[in-house]
Write a protein that holds these residues in place. Structure first.
Motif, PDB file in Angstrom:
ATOM      1  N   ASP A  17     -11.925   7.279   2.297  1.00  0.00           N
ATOM      2  CA  ASP A  17     -10.605   6.687   2.730  1.00  0.00           C
ATOM      3  C   ASP A  17      -9.583   7.721   2.861  1.00  0.00           C
ATOM      4  O   ASP A  17      -9.594   8.785   2.080  1.00  0.00           O
ATOM      5  CB  ASP A  17     -10.132   5.603   1.831  1.00  0.00           C
ATOM      6  N   ALA A  24     -10.528  -9.915   1.494  1.00  0.00           N
ATOM      7  CA  ALA A  24      -9.138 -10.148   0.908  1.00  0.00           C
ATOM      8  C   ALA A  24      -8.385 -11.360   1.588  1.00  0.00           C
ATOM      9  O   ALA A  24      -7.291 -11.387   1.874  1.00  0.00           O
ATOM     10  CB  ALA A  24      -8.420  -8.963   1.176  1.00  0.00           C
ATOM     11  N   ARG A  35       0.759  -1.198   0.157  1.00  0.00           N
ATOM     12  CA  ARG A  35       0.033  -0.144   0.124  1.00  0.00           C
ATOM     13  C   ARG A  35       0.656   1.393  -0.153  1.00  0.00           C
ATOM     14  O   ARG A  35       0.494   2.375   0.205  1.00  0.00           O
ATOM     15  CB  ARG A  35      -0.983  -0.059   1.144  1.00  0.00           C
ATOM     16  N   TYR A  94      -6.138  -4.354   3.405  1.00  0.00           N
ATOM     17  CA  TYR A  94      -7.366  -4.105   2.586  1.00  0.00           C
ATOM     18  C   TYR A  94      -8.746  -4.659   3.201  1.00  0.00           C
ATOM     19  O   TYR A  94      -9.806  -4.270   2.747  1.00  0.00           O
ATOM     20  CB  TYR A  94      -7.189  -4.854   1.312  1.00  0.00           C
ATOM     21  N   ASN A 153      -5.223  -6.029  -8.565  1.00  0.00           N
ATOM     22  CA  ASN A 153      -5.335  -4.713  -8.954  1.00  0.00           C
ATOM     23  C   ASN A 153      -4.979  -4.541 -10.449  1.00  0.00           C
ATOM     24  O   ASN A 153      -3.967  -4.912 -11.227  1.00  0.00           O
ATOM     25  CB  ASN A 153      -3.958  -4.113  -8.177  1.00  0.00           C
ATOM     26  N   ILE A 166      -9.540  -4.588  -7.508  1.00  0.00           N
ATOM     27  CA  ILE A 166      -9.439  -3.256  -7.449  1.00  0.00           C
ATOM     28  C   ILE A 166      -9.215  -2.797  -8.874  1.00  0.00           C
ATOM     29  O   ILE A 166      -8.220  -3.243  -9.451  1.00  0.00           O
ATOM     30  CB  ILE A 166      -8.417  -2.748  -6.387  1.00  0.00           C
ATOM     31  N   GLN A 174      -4.529 -10.852   2.809  1.00  0.00           N
ATOM     32  CA  GLN A 174      -4.279  -9.320   2.860  1.00  0.00           C
ATOM     33  C   GLN A 174      -5.243  -8.507   3.669  1.00  0.00           C
ATOM     34  O   GLN A 174      -5.300  -7.398   3.538  1.00  0.00           O
ATOM     35  CB  GLN A 174      -4.060  -8.879   1.728  1.00  0.00           C
ATOM     36  N   SER A 175      -5.896  -8.975   4.558  1.00  0.00           N
ATOM     37  CA  SER A 175      -7.134  -8.224   5.183  1.00  0.00           C
ATOM     38  C   SER A 175      -6.434  -7.125   6.047  1.00  0.00           C
ATOM     39  O   SER A 175      -7.061  -6.005   6.306  1.00  0.00           O
ATOM     40  CB  SER A 175      -8.084  -9.026   6.128  1.00  0.00           C
ATOM     41  N   ARG A 203     -12.886  -0.393  -5.181  1.00  0.00           N
ATOM     42  CA  ARG A 203     -13.047  -1.755  -5.050  1.00  0.00           C
ATOM     43  C   ARG A 203     -14.136  -2.099  -5.821  1.00  0.00           C
ATOM     44  O   ARG A 203     -15.481  -1.422  -6.011  1.00  0.00           O
ATOM     45  CB  ARG A 203     -13.435  -1.855  -3.540  1.00  0.00           C
ATOM     46  N   LEU A 259     -10.304  -9.649  -3.331  1.00  0.00           N
ATOM     47  CA  LEU A 259     -10.736  -8.351  -3.635  1.00  0.00           C
ATOM     48  C   LEU A 259     -10.297  -8.041  -4.981  1.00  0.00           C
ATOM     49  O   LEU A 259      -8.887  -8.290  -5.376  1.00  0.00           O
ATOM     50  CB  LEU A 259     -10.130  -7.574  -2.469  1.00  0.00           C
ATOM     51  N   VAL A 298      -5.478 -10.140  -3.464  1.00  0.00           N
ATOM     52  CA  VAL A 298      -5.880  -9.076  -4.332  1.00  0.00           C
ATOM     53  C   VAL A 298      -5.588  -8.958  -5.728  1.00  0.00           C
ATOM     54  O   VAL A 298      -4.381  -9.155  -6.180  1.00  0.00           O
ATOM     55  CB  VAL A 298      -5.610  -7.714  -3.651  1.00  0.00           C
TER      56      VAL A 298
END
Length: 675
Positions: free
Chosen positions: A344, A159, A51, A155, A165, A116, A151-152, A121, A114, A163
């Motif tokens: 966010d 997740a 991130r 995210y 992306n 993205i 990956q919670s 999302r 998840l 994830v």
């Protein structure tokens, strides 16, 4: 059962193992008296892994990437098709192009991944909270990254498996650029795209559109019991618009906006007792249709202070996914509207420390609030007190903290923690620890990670009614943890890159289903979701190899072994034990010509078969299959290119989902222009 062991070590043991490896790597780094040479620094990659932007050497998790250029070389039109070639990923489509397309990472469920796109999302709260890849075509895609493992901590919910992306292209400084393609081929397929982009140092803009149609093949499969049955084609049309703009009034401030809108109209076949005597409920030829509208948008502002050392990002995302199903008389049988509103904030602070052990540090803090809302309608005869239409929403707020340290630019350790506050479920705390060490002489990168995950039940699972499905308001969140260890090894001055990963994952309270009496018809049966008591266990190996033996030629291969079973010991469905892929791309004649060969091997897997009367389910095998695709292109002018491809070259007959048909051999050709 494989020879690999399923003996549980417990979360504490896995965390201790990861920490021990990190400590070992730290000791190796401290023993190194000189920092790495400047030419050993690896290029930055996307922010997906931690991130926060940084070199690839800082990523301790397993990440696979594929560029937009590679998608064009393969002539990928449906993004999910290229994901089949990446380690750890399994794809299942319920029929031809435009049908429900599910993706699973490391044996996790489709809604435990998840997705993205451009920071948005994409998972749909109106259905199963997973993203249906059916309507995501390759419109200006610049990069696809797959981050594997829980990956919670970074995210939040959705997740557990990982994830995905996806980043689309943006305008570049310079003259305005126009690009367009026109293509046609088998099954009545026709597609066209167009985009305009440009920019300066102060702003950039891109506007793109795409139209797609195909007559397709029947979703329902012709069974051996009725080889002469008449089946109609199930067509699919869609249109997508994309707009992106960034404005930079000063060098330290950037405003960004992105909007994506799509409409689709797809022919569907029903599901139930097969009229030709097939032993299970099956896909049945019908005149059903599904229509949908989707909007995805995001606006954000980024401020960078202290000569780039401190940045702040504030964003707002909104999605609206509207799906409506109709029978052969155009009577609406089901509708769902899923909305997601998210705010966010994230800040990253970077600093250096000198002394005996020079190190870089990154502190990250994030906060977010998400509202998932659903409105649904069904024509099915359910109990009189069942809400119809249904209107529900769930709010969730999260706080994220992360610390990353890099020693001598060779060792990186990252620790993350997230606290979630949900208006329906208990508070959840998730963790992640990842480390990576790159040996200066051999450029070997050893990486390891451990993380926990949570997946909240969806509003549909808690409250929704549809077909033979009823809800369960007593569901608990699924909770998982997993760890992996692997390495990336370049050879031959970077012309060969080998990566390997071993992983284990555990999911507690996995949401499955059970068959119960229909509350509206005591003589009938329906399915409802339940939490399986115990722990579902998954483990496996992921391998990747890229070779560039000569200029212009790239060979890429991947293999995944997955061994997964639920808490009862049953093999998890739609997770092939063996998946392999190979791709060869050769660019020649000074880059004017290109040839691409792609092979995907999907091993034997299992799927659910439902009894035609009671809908009780059993597990049955699906055969392995191999698909071969061939594509070629030639630039007839610096601004014009002709191309063509053949999909399923050897006309393989196969099933990705039990009783659902798949296309045979198909050929396509087109023209691409740009100026």
């Amino acid at each position: 059962m494989s020879n690999l062991s399923f003996r549980s070590q417990g979360a504490c043991a896995r965390l201790a193992a990861s920490a021990a490896i990190s400590a070992c790597l730290i000791s190796n780094a401290l023993a190194q008296t000189e920092p790495a040479d400047d030419d050993t620094e690896l290029d930055p990659i996307s922010v997906l892994g931690n991130r926060v932007e940084g070199p690839s050497a800082a990523i301790g998790s397993a990440v696979s990437s594929i560029s937009g250029e590679e998608l064009e070389q393969r002539q990928i039109r449906v993004v999910s098709d290229v994901l089949r070639e990446l380690p750890g990923v399994a794809v299942n489509r319920t029929g031809p192009v435009g049908a429900l397309t599910q993706l699973r990472i490391r044996g996790s469920e489709g809604n435990q991944t998840l997705v993205i796109v451009d920071g948005i999302r994409m998972n749909d709260p109106g259905t199963s909270a997973e993203f249906d890849f059916a309507n995501l075509l390759n419109l200006e895609v610049e990069r696809v990254d797959v981050l594997r493992g829980p990956q919670s901590a970074l995210y939040g919910s959705d997740a557990i498996g990982g994830v995905i992306n996806i980043v689309t292209r943006k305008g570049e400084p310079g003259p305005t650029r126009f690009r367009a393609t026109l293509e046609g081929g088998s099954f009545g397929a026709a597609t066209g795209t167009a985009s305009v982009s440009g920019g300066t140092e102060a702003f950039d803009v891109l506007v793109a559109g795409q139209a797609f149609r195909i007559s397709g093949v029947s979703t329902a499969k012709r069974f051996a019991l009725a080889p002469t049955s008449s089946l109609d084609r199930d067509g699919y049309t869609s249109g997508t618009g994309l707009a992106k703009v960034s404005v930079r009034p000063t060098e330290n401030l950037e405003f960004t906006g992105v909007a994506r809108y799509a409409e689709f109209d797809a022919d569907r076949d029903g599901f139930g007792a097969a009229s030709d005597g097939y032993p299970f409920a099956a896909s049945i030829d019908s005149r059903d249709t599904e229509r949908g509208k989707q909007f995805f948008g995001r606006a954000q502002v980024k401020a960078t202070l202290l000569d780039g050392a401190w940045d702040h990002v504030v964003g707002m995302s909104y999605t609206n996914q509207d799906r409506r199903s109709f029978d052969g008389t155009d009577l609406k049988t089901y509708a769902s509207l899923g909305e997601m509103t998210r705010f966010d904030y994230q800040t990253n602070f970077r600093f250096q420390t000198e002394g005996l052990v020079p190190a870089s540090h990154v502190l990250t803090f994030g906060a977010d609030h998400t509202r998932d809302a659903v409105k649904s309608f069904t024509a099915s005869p359910f109990p009189a007190d069942a809400p119809n239409p249904l209107r529900k929403h769930i709010d969730n707020a999260g706080l994220v903290g992360q610390y990353q340290i890099g020693v001598f630019e060779t060792l990186f350790v990252t620790a993350s923690v997230r606290q979630d506050f949900n208006d329906r479920f208990d508070e959840a705390t998730t963790y992640r620890l990842a480390s990576a060490y790159t040996f200066d002489r051999t450029k070997t990168k050893i990486r390891t990670s451990w993380g926990t995950g949570v997946k909240n039940p969806t509003t549909f699972e808690l409250f929704g009614f549809s077909g033979n499905f009823i809800p369960n308001g007593d569901l608990k969140p699924e909770r998982g943890d997993g760890w992996d260890v692997g390495f990336d090894q370049p050879f031959w001055n970077g012309r060969i890159l080998l990566d390997a990963t071993y992983f284990q994952q555990r999911v507690r309270d996995l949401i499955s289903s059970e068959t119960v009496a229909d509350p509206a018809d005591p003589t009938g049966f329906v399915n409802r979701p339940i939490n399986l008591a115990g722990t579902s266990k998954i483990q496996g190996v992921e391998l990747g190899l890229t070779v560039k033996p000569i200029d212009g030629l790239t060979l890429r291969g991947a293999y995944t072994f997955t061994d997964g079973e639920d808490a009862t010991g049953a093999t998890l469905v739609r997770r092939p034990r063996h998946i392999a892929s190979f791709n060869a791309n050769y660019a020649f004649l000074e880059g004017r010509a290109n040839v691409n060969l792609g092979i995907v091997r999907n091993g034997r897997q299992r799927d659910f078969a439902y009894d035609a009367a009671t809908y009780a389910r059993t597990s049955v095998p699906l055969k392995a299959y191999t698909l071969v695709n061939l594509a070629a292109s030639y630039k007839i002018h610096p601004n014009a290119e002709v191309y063509g491809r053949v999909e399923n070259l050897f006309d393989k007959k196969y099933e990705e989902v039990l009783t659902y048909n798949t296309p045979g051999r198909a050929a396509y050709g087109g023209l691409k222009v740009s100026f």
